[in-house]
Design a protein around this motif. Sequence first.
Motif, PDB file in Angstrom:
ATOM      1  N   GLY A  93      35.138 116.291 -48.493  1.00 44.05           N
ATOM      2  CA  GLY A  93      36.002 116.184 -47.164  1.00 44.05           C
ATOM      3  C   GLY A  93      35.478 117.101 -45.869  1.00 44.05           C
ATOM      4  N   LEU A  94      34.164 117.346 -46.121  1.00 44.97           N
ATOM      5  CA  LEU A  94      33.574 117.830 -44.664  1.00 44.97           C
ATOM      6  C   LEU A  94      32.766 116.845 -43.993  1.00 44.97           C
ATOM      7  CD1 LEU A  94      32.831 120.531 -43.253  1.00 44.97           C
ATOM      8  CD2 LEU A  94      30.613 120.496 -44.724  1.00 44.97           C
ATOM      9  N   TYR A  95      33.162 116.896 -42.626  1.00 39.89           N
ATOM     10  CA  TYR A  95      32.548 116.162 -41.381  1.00 39.89           C
ATOM     11  C   TYR A  95      31.903 117.300 -40.486  1.00 39.89           C
ATOM     12  CZ  TYR A  95      35.273 112.501 -43.507  1.00 39.89           C
ATOM     13  OH  TYR A  95      35.817 111.465 -44.280  1.00 39.89           O
ATOM     14  N   ILE A  96      30.655 116.835 -40.046  1.00 41.16           N
ATOM     15  CA  ILE A  96      30.014 117.919 -39.074  1.00 41.16           C
ATOM     16  C   ILE A  96      29.781 117.229 -37.679  1.00 41.16           C
ATOM     17  CG2 ILE A  96      28.002 119.051 -38.518  1.00 41.16           C
ATOM     18  CD1 ILE A  96      27.546 119.237 -41.501  1.00 41.16           C
ATOM     19  N   LYS A  97      30.437 117.594 -36.703  1.00 39.04           N
ATOM     20  CA  LYS A  97      30.444 117.100 -35.698  1.00 39.04           C
ATOM     21  C   LYS A  97      29.311 117.570 -34.839  1.00 39.04           C
ATOM     22  CE  LYS A  97      33.048 114.376 -32.372  1.00 39.04           C
ATOM     23  NZ  LYS A  97      32.186 113.626 -31.680  1.00 39.04           N
ATOM     24  N   GLU A  98      28.181 116.538 -34.451  1.00 40.86           N
ATOM     25  CA  GLU A  98      26.943 116.810 -34.020  1.00 40.86           C
ATOM     26  C   GLU A  98      26.680 117.071 -32.869  1.00 40.86           C
ATOM     27  OE1 GLU A  98      24.413 118.446 -33.601  1.00 40.86           O
ATOM     28  OE2 GLU A  98      23.470 118.250 -35.609  1.00 40.86           O
ATOM     29  N   GLU A  99      27.062 117.979 -31.884  1.00 41.31           N
ATOM     30  CA  GLU A  99      27.313 118.252 -30.558  1.00 41.31           C
ATOM     31  C   GLU A  99      25.671 118.396 -29.862  1.00 41.31           C
ATOM     32  OE1 GLU A  99      30.079 118.008 -28.215  1.00 41.31           O
ATOM     33  OE2 GLU A  99      30.232 116.854 -29.838  1.00 41.31           O
ATOM     34  N   GLY A 100      24.818 118.320 -30.760  1.00 42.43           N
ATOM     35  CA  GLY A 100      23.297 118.605 -30.404  1.00 42.43           C
ATOM     36  C   GLY A 100      23.131 117.352 -29.919  1.00 42.43           C
ATOM     37  N   ALA A 101      23.688 116.279 -30.245  1.00 48.24           N
ATOM     38  CA  ALA A 101      23.337 114.953 -29.624  1.00 48.24           C
ATOM     39  C   ALA A 101      23.753 114.678 -28.228  1.00 48.24           C
ATOM     40  CB  ALA A 101      23.996 113.914 -30.354  1.00 48.24           C
ATOM     41  N   ASN A 102      24.342 115.748 -27.474  1.00 42.72           N
ATOM     42  CA  ASN A 102      24.778 115.600 -26.040  1.00 42.72           C
ATOM     43  C   ASN A 102      23.563 115.924 -25.081  1.00 42.72           C
ATOM     44  OD1 ASN A 102      27.620 115.421 -25.411  1.00 42.72           O
ATOM     45  ND2 ASN A 102      27.777 117.324 -26.677  1.00 42.72           N
ATOM     46  N   PRO A 103      23.615 115.538 -23.832  1.00 42.16           N
ATOM     47  CA  PRO A 103      22.605 115.802 -22.975  1.00 42.16           C
ATOM     48  C   PRO A 103      22.195 117.361 -23.001  1.00 42.16           C
ATOM     49  CG  PRO A 103      23.899 114.110 -21.908  1.00 42.16           C
ATOM     50  CD  PRO A 103      24.512 114.499 -23.353  1.00 42.16           C
ATOM     51  N   THR A 104      21.152 117.630 -22.780  1.00 45.10           N
ATOM     52  CA  THR A 104      20.884 119.175 -22.703  1.00 45.10           C
ATOM     53  C   THR A 104      21.025 119.906 -24.003  1.00 45.10           C
ATOM     54  OG1 THR A 104      22.812 120.550 -21.892  1.00 45.10           O
ATOM     55  CG2 THR A 104      21.055 119.445 -20.299  1.00 45.10           C
ATOM     56  N   GLY A 105      21.155 118.961 -25.221  1.00 45.15           N
ATOM     57  CA  GLY A 105      21.336 119.640 -26.377  1.00 45.15           C
ATOM     58  C   GLY A 105      22.382 120.337 -26.954  1.00 45.15           C
ATOM     59  N   THR A 106      23.592 120.294 -26.319  1.00 40.61           N
ATOM     60  CA  THR A 106      24.609 121.320 -26.712  1.00 40.61           C
ATOM     61  C   THR A 106      25.989 120.709 -26.172  1.00 40.61           C
ATOM     62  OG1 THR A 106      24.958 122.939 -24.984  1.00 40.61           O
ATOM     63  CG2 THR A 106      23.123 123.082 -26.512  1.00 40.61           C
ATOM     64  N   PHE A 107      27.137 121.207 -26.424  1.00 46.47           N
ATOM     65  CA  PHE A 107      28.603 120.783 -26.189  1.00 46.47           C
ATOM     66  C   PHE A 107      28.768 121.335 -24.749  1.00 46.47           C
ATOM     67  CE2 PHE A 107      28.753 125.125 -27.002  1.00 46.47           C
ATOM     68  CZ  PHE A 107      29.955 125.722 -26.509  1.00 46.47           C
ATOM     69  N   LYS A 108      27.955 122.190 -24.178  1.00 48.69           N
ATOM     70  CA  LYS A 108      28.152 122.580 -22.656  1.00 48.69           C
ATOM     71  C   LYS A 108      28.067 121.447 -21.790  1.00 48.69           C
ATOM     72  CE  LYS A 108      28.328 127.031 -23.629  1.00 48.69           C
ATOM     73  NZ  LYS A 108      29.484 127.808 -23.439  1.00 48.69           N
ATOM     74  N   ALA A 109      27.609 120.276 -22.254  1.00 49.02           N
ATOM     75  CA  ALA A 109      27.183 119.136 -21.268  1.00 49.02           C
ATOM     76  C   ALA A 109      28.604 118.557 -20.991  1.00 49.02           C
ATOM     77  CB  ALA A 109      26.400 118.040 -21.970  1.00 49.02           C
ATOM     78  N   ARG A 110      29.604 118.488 -21.901  1.00 51.44           N
ATOM     79  CA  ARG A 110      31.079 118.237 -21.531  1.00 51.44           C
ATOM     80  C   ARG A 110      31.612 118.916 -20.481  1.00 51.44           C
ATOM     81  NH1 ARG A 110      33.004 115.197 -26.371  1.00 51.44           N
ATOM     82  NH2 ARG A 110      31.613 115.083 -28.089  1.00 51.44           N
ATOM     83  N   GLY A 111      31.869 120.078 -20.754  1.00 57.14           N
ATOM     84  CA  GLY A 111      32.497 121.038 -19.667  1.00 57.14           C
ATOM     85  C   GLY A 111      31.732 121.128 -18.259  1.00 57.14           C
ATOM     86  N   LEU A 112      30.347 121.029 -18.503  1.00 58.60           N
ATOM     87  CA  LEU A 112      29.677 121.262 -17.132  1.00 58.60           C
ATOM     88  C   LEU A 112      29.706 119.850 -16.387  1.00 58.60           C
ATOM     89  CD1 LEU A 112      28.884 123.945 -15.891  1.00 58.60           C
ATOM     90  CD2 LEU A 112      28.939 124.051 -18.419  1.00 58.60           C
TER      91      LEU A 112
END
Length: 418
Positions: A93-112
């Motif tokens: 049942g476990l899914y891992i959302k891999e936000e390290g695939a974003n530019p600069t390597g983190t989910f912060k790319a979305r907000g910024l």
Amino acid sequence: MAVIASLECARCHHHVSAETPQTLCPLCAGSLYVRYDMDKLRQTAKREDIAARAAASPTSLGMWRYCSVLPDVTPVTLGEGWTPMLHSKRYPGLYIKEEGANPTGTFKARGLGLAVTMARHYGLQHLAVPSAGNAAGALAAYAAAAGIKAHIFMPQDVPFANYVEGIVYGANVTMVDGLISDCARMVAENIKAQREANTPTSEVWFDISTLKEPFRVEGKKTMGYELVEQLGWQYPDAVFYPTGGGVGLIGMWKAFEEMEQLGWVTGKRPKMYALQASGCAPVAKAFEEGKPASEFFQNAATFAAGLRVPKPYGDAIILDIVRQSGGKALAFSDEEILASILDYAKHEGIFLSPEGATATAAYDALIATGDLKPTDKVVLFNTGAGLKYTDMTAEAMHLKRPGTLPKSMPVGGIITPQ
């Protein structure tokens, strides 16, 4: 793309115009949410158009596939969003959302990415941010792409990658002997001094801190849209989210509200779990004590640098969401975090960030106690690439670079010359 109707205070529900840049509610200093004309969006924003639009237009890739529910602006984009949803090899049942695939390597790319997009739209020329590390790197990158000057303040013991990013992207970087709270104070003092000195408006810094402007939430909400779309437009049973400032959790909850109003998803919303490190756990402590808001967490210390936020600005919102959803706020020690990093690397092939490992530690703990079953559908966020933390993780492992290398190196079965 959606036309903004107004900005609404999350605290007192006062509405202000989005025609000019805004920070906090002018009446109560609450965080502002972007609100759209949902009646109009129900007619124009269609779920079935998303994939086709993304396939047809380069400007609708990544998180901008949801442009119909994002502000009507020209994006400053580096390809952020639409990150992989990895199915666990051990838990059905476990899914891992891999936000390290974003530019600069983190989910912060979305907000910024969205915040800088709007800053360019408004004609802002100087952006300032206090950061625990990753937001600084993301701001530096997107500001460079937009031709805007970035002013970054972060603790001097952040992962070295964060410092290098700021310098490489050409930001004005100030390393602070303290925590993100000290960095925030310094940003505020600089802006106040600029205004008192009658600095030209175009040269005054705009504070783009977590929840102190409306658009970082808008970028982060795309995580909520994505996880639901990637699960076939269905909610999971639970979402596990590492929580420092908590904007991602807040943004996803906003996304769920919008999707329900648009008829894009039905059913019971997931339980939301906010995960922290024991060395800096203001939200988990407040949750455990039944309080509506957190207190400043004294002597904050953890190698999960992104979680060293001793007093999140949106703590009351985070706690309300966790309780509404039937979830929990939990904290784990650095030893448990490191053990989870090593476990998931060895058995899942995923190098978690220390922040992401608070979520895996929580998941494993709740499986062990029976609070969760392995078949429960859970989306767990790894908020950043583990490779950005090699110095911090190596230090936690007491791992050092070998002092000497072999005099000859085997390559493909052949010994190279000495």
